[in-house]
Every structure is written in structure tokens, then in C-alpha cells.
Enzyme design. Structure first.
Site, short mmCIF file in Angstrom:
data_model
loop_
_atom_site.label_atom_id
_atom_site.label_comp_id
_atom_site.label_asym_id
_atom_site.label_seq_id
_atom_site.Cartn_x
_atom_site.Cartn_y
_atom_site.Cartn_z
N GLN A 87 -0.86 6.98 2.47
CA GLN A 87 -1.95 6.19 1.86
C GLN A 87 -2.53 5.29 3.22
OE1 GLN A 87 0.07 4.02 -1.72
NE2 GLN A 87 1.67 4.70 -0.34
N ASN A 88 -1.96 5.55 4.30
CA ASN A 88 -2.40 4.87 5.14
C ASN A 88 -4.13 5.41 6.01
OD1 ASN A 88 -0.27 3.50 5.36
ND2 ASN A 88 0.81 4.45 6.98
N ASP A 90 -4.78 4.61 9.15
CA ASP A 90 -4.72 4.59 10.56
C ASP A 90 -4.50 6.11 10.88
OD1 ASP A 90 -1.80 5.52 10.68
OD2 ASP A 90 -1.30 3.30 10.19
N HIS A 105 -6.25 7.80 1.04
CA HIS A 105 -7.15 6.70 1.19
C HIS A 105 -8.10 6.87 2.18
CE1 HIS A 105 -3.81 4.20 -1.26
NE2 HIS A 105 -4.48 5.34 -2.20
N CYS A 113 -21.96 9.14 4.60
CA CYS A 113 -23.42 8.75 4.20
C CYS A 113 -23.63 8.71 3.00
CB CYS A 113 -24.32 9.67 5.07
SG CYS A 113 -26.14 9.22 4.61
N CYS A 132 -27.47 7.59 9.64
CA CYS A 132 -26.65 8.83 9.37
C CYS A 132 -27.10 9.79 10.47
CB CYS A 132 -27.07 9.36 8.19
SG CYS A 132 -25.86 11.06 7.89
N GLY A 172 8.18 3.61 3.10
CA GLY A 172 7.25 2.49 3.74
C GLY A 172 6.18 2.14 2.69
N THR A 173 6.35 2.17 1.30
CA THR A 173 5.49 1.88 0.15
C THR A 173 5.91 1.18 -0.70
OG1 THR A 173 3.66 2.77 -1.25
CG2 THR A 173 5.50 4.31 -0.75
N GLU A 201 13.03 -2.28 1.87
CA GLU A 201 13.48 -2.89 0.40
C GLU A 201 13.38 -2.23 -0.70
OE1 GLU A 201 11.16 -6.63 0.68
OE2 GLU A 201 9.59 -5.50 0.16
P1 NAD Z 1 2.18 -2.41 1.00
O1 NAD Z 1 1.98 -3.33 2.29
O2 NAD Z 1 1.99 -2.66 -0.27
O3 NAD Z 1 3.76 -1.97 1.09
C1 NAD Z 1 4.41 -2.02 2.44
C2 NAD Z 1 5.89 -1.54 2.11
O4 NAD Z 1 6.34 -1.13 3.36
C3 NAD Z 1 6.89 -2.71 1.64
O5 NAD Z 1 7.46 -2.33 0.39
C4 NAD Z 1 7.59 -3.32 2.58
O6 NAD Z 1 8.78 -3.58 2.36
C5 NAD Z 1 7.86 -1.85 3.44
N1 NAD Z 1 8.30 -1.93 4.77
C6 NAD Z 1 7.65 -3.02 5.56
N2 NAD Z 1 8.08 -3.05 6.73
C7 NAD Z 1 8.78 -1.58 6.96
C8 NAD Z 1 9.63 -0.97 7.96
N3 NAD Z 1 9.62 -1.68 9.18
N4 NAD Z 1 10.28 0.12 7.43
C9 NAD Z 1 9.96 0.67 6.42
N5 NAD Z 1 9.22 0.06 5.31
C10 NAD Z 1 8.74 -1.17 5.64
O7 NAD Z 1 1.80 -0.82 1.72
P2 NAD Z 1 1.20 0.36 0.82
O8 NAD Z 1 2.61 0.46 -0.29
O9 NAD Z 1 1.17 1.52 1.75
O10 NAD Z 1 0.02 -0.22 -0.05
C11 NAD Z 1 -0.81 0.30 -0.27
C12 NAD Z 1 -2.19 0.14 0.61
O11 NAD Z 1 -1.99 -0.27 1.85
C13 NAD Z 1 -2.69 1.47 1.02
O12 NAD Z 1 -3.58 1.78 -0.02
C14 NAD Z 1 -3.11 1.64 2.28
O13 NAD Z 1 -4.29 2.20 2.27
C15 NAD Z 1 -3.08 0.20 3.07
N6 NAD Z 1 -2.85 -0.12 3.92
C16 NAD Z 1 -2.77 0.79 5.30
C17 NAD Z 1 -2.50 0.41 6.39
C18 NAD Z 1 -2.53 1.26 7.62
O14 NAD Z 1 -3.31 2.39 7.56
N7 NAD Z 1 -1.38 1.55 8.66
C19 NAD Z 1 -2.33 -1.03 6.76
C20 NAD Z 1 -2.16 -1.87 5.67
C21 NAD Z 1 -2.42 -1.51 4.33
#
Ligand code: NAD
Length: 243
Positions: A87-88, A90, A105, A113, A132, A172-173, A201
Site C-alpha cells: 500500500q506504500n 515509497d 496505491h 497525465c 505532459c 505493518g498495516t 500491535e
Molecule cells: P497505517 O498508518 O494505517 O498503519 C500503520 C500500521 O503499522 C499500524 O498498525 C502500526 O501499529 C504499524 N506499525 C507502526 N510502526 C511499525 C513498525 N516499526 N513495525 C511494524 N508495524 C508498525 O498504515 P496503512 O495500514 O499502510 O494505511 C494505509 C495507508 O497509508 C496506505 O494507503 C498507504 O498508501 C499510506 N501510507 C504510506 C506511506 C509510505 O509509502 N511509506 C506512509 C504513510 C502512509
């Protein structure tokens, strides 16, 4: 064994990139409705560009961490297939060496464009005046990311991979953003894959996983990957022994 791994902002937290939620999360600093929706872009494109430009610029200060590296090692050494669905936005998975990767995502280092739908690599700032490179239309460029209320990318491919996998990992979601948050329910309904959550958590959908390992990704993911690789090697040697 076919493995599908869903990752979220938590896997990049130890690389220094803010997650969305939590005390220091991105959404405690900005309002999602101001910078992360199609309506926000229609209302104030300069503000939306500014938010994404800052996020894009910040990426070069962050390096893949040991959890990203462990998943790249899993893909390189596991005898079956490994697909990461992230979902990241980065680029830390690819910089760690992962190749079989779906950015559901989108990606901050890509732009689209709205006039000709061309998508390409982009590292500079975008502005309301950017034009573009393909069709030359001005003022039509947007970040190639999925905003809230938009449909994530490559969902058909993801659903096919979920239906065919033997092991589903979620790392990590928080389990708050759909449709990714619903993948574990899909896995349970299909009833064939083992499922493991690795998160700091318990997530929203924690109780649906067959197994949960809670701790920082940088600690739990490398240990889990090493055990998984060891057990798949053991299974191969057992199958090769003369009967
Ligand atoms: P979220 O912020 O909702 O949840 C993050 C989860 O990661 C939490 O449950 C938290 O407890 C856990 N967490 C925090 N630190 C951690 C660690 N060190 N190790 C393991 N787990 C850890 O994020 P999500 O569920 O990905 O939310 C969705 C949206 O966030 C996505 O649409 C994504 O595009 C976006 N997002 C992406 C980035 C990125 O690209 N790095 C950054 C911020 C948000």
C-alpha cells in the site's frame, strides 16, 4: 509454496517515514480531505501538489530497513513464488531488491497525465503548470497515487494471486484502509492459505489471522523470513531423500 505479502506504512516506519495513523502519523499533521482526495485536487491542486512534492522530496532521505531487505531475500531464495502487494507509495521495497511487486496505491515517483492517461517516472516537483511529456497538455499532471475514494490499482491481478496463494502475510498495516483491509477476510473465505500478521500491535482484523506476531517489523520480519526459508529447505531435502 506461493506467498503473497501485503505491506503497509508500518514496514517503512523504521526507515523514518511516518505512518498514517498514530500520534506522529501523517494525518495528525495534515487533513486527508485537504490533500488526499480527488475533490481536494479539483478544489486546490496547488496545495495537493505541495503535499506530494514534499513527500516525494523526502524519500531520498530514507533507506530500506532490515524488514524490506528480508523480504527481498525471501523472494530471491524461496523455491516458490513471492509477491509483495504494497500500500506504500515509497520505493523502499524496490530499493531493497524486491522485483515481484504491486504498488496498489501507486508510486510517488510516478505521475499521470489526466488528458492522455500516460504514466511515467518522475522525480521533480509537480505544479499546476507542469505539462505532459507525451501529449504536451499543460495543467493536467497529477501524482500516480490512489487517493481516498479512488479504486486501487491492479486489483484483478491481486485477487488472482490471493486466490492461488498458500501463505498470506500482512506486515505493518493497521487494517483500516479498504480494500486491502479486506484481503484477510477473502483469504479466510477461500479457506486454503495459512495467514500470519506481523505488526507492531494487533490490527483491526487481527482476530481473523491464523497466527499473529507482534513487534517492530525490523525485529520480527527477518526472524520470520529466516525460519520460513529454513523450513522450505528442510521440506526440499526431505523430498529428495531416497525412499
Ligand atoms: P497505517 O498508518 O494505517 O498503519 C500503520 C500500521 O503499522 C499500524 O498498525 C502500526 O501499529 C504499524 N506499525 C507502526 N510502526 C511499525 C513498525 N516499526 N513495525 C511494524 N508495524 C508498525 O498504515 P496503512 O495500514 O499502510 O494505511 C494505509 C495507508 O497509508 C496506505 O494507503 C498507504 O498508501 C499510506 N501510507 C504510506 C506511506 C509510505 O509509502 N511509506 C506512509 C504513510 C502512509
Amino acid at each position: 509454496m506461493r506467498i503473497v505479502i501485503l505491506t503497509g506504512a508500518g514496514i517503512s516506519a523504521e526507515s523514518g517515514i511516518d505512518t498514517f495513523r498514530g500520534e506522529d502519523g501523517l494525518w495528525s499533521k495534515v487533513n486527508i480531505e485537504d490533500v488526499g482526495t480527488p475533490d481536494a485536487f479539483a478544489r486546490d491542486p496547488a496545495l495537493v501538489h505541495d503535499f506530494h512534492n514534499q513527500f516525494r522530496r523526502s524519500l531520498e532521505n530514507h533507506q530500506p530497513n532490515v524488514a524490506h531487505l528480508a523480504l527481498a531475500k525471501l523472494e530471491a531464495e524461496h523455491p516458490g513464488t513471492v509477491l509483495i502487494v504494497t500500500q506504500n507509495v515509497d520505493n523502499l521495497h524496490e530499493r531493497a531488491g524486491s522485483q515481484n511487486l504491486i504498488h496498489m496505491h501507486g508510486e510517488l515517483y510516478k505521475v499521470r497525465c489526466q488528458a492522455c492517461e500516460a504514466v511515467y517516472h518522475w522525480t521533480d516537483d509537480l505544479s499546476v503548470k507542469s505539462s505532459c511529456q507525451r501529449c504536451q497538455a499543460a495543467g493536467q499532471m497529477r501524482p500516480h497515487v490512489t487517493w481516498f475514494y479512488e479504486m486501487p490499482m491492479r486489483m484483478d491481478e491481486i485477487q488472482r494471486a490471493l486466490a492461488a496463494c498458500d501463505l498470506f502475510l500482512s506486515i505493518g498495516t493497521s487494517g483500516n484502509v479498504y480494500p486491502a483491509a479486506g484481503f484477510i477476510a477473502d483469504i479466510r473465505r477461500m479457506g486454503r492459505a495459512h495467514s500470519v500478521e506481523l505488526n507492531l500491535e494487533p490490527s483491526e482484523g487481527s482476530s481473523l489471522f491464523a497466527e499473529c506476531i507482534h513487534g517492530p517489523a525490523g525485529e520480527v520480519v527477518p526472524v520470520f523470513v529466516d525460519q520460513l526459508l529454513e523450513s522450505s529447505m528442510d521440506a526440499i531435502s526431505a523430498s529428495e531423500k531416497p525412499k
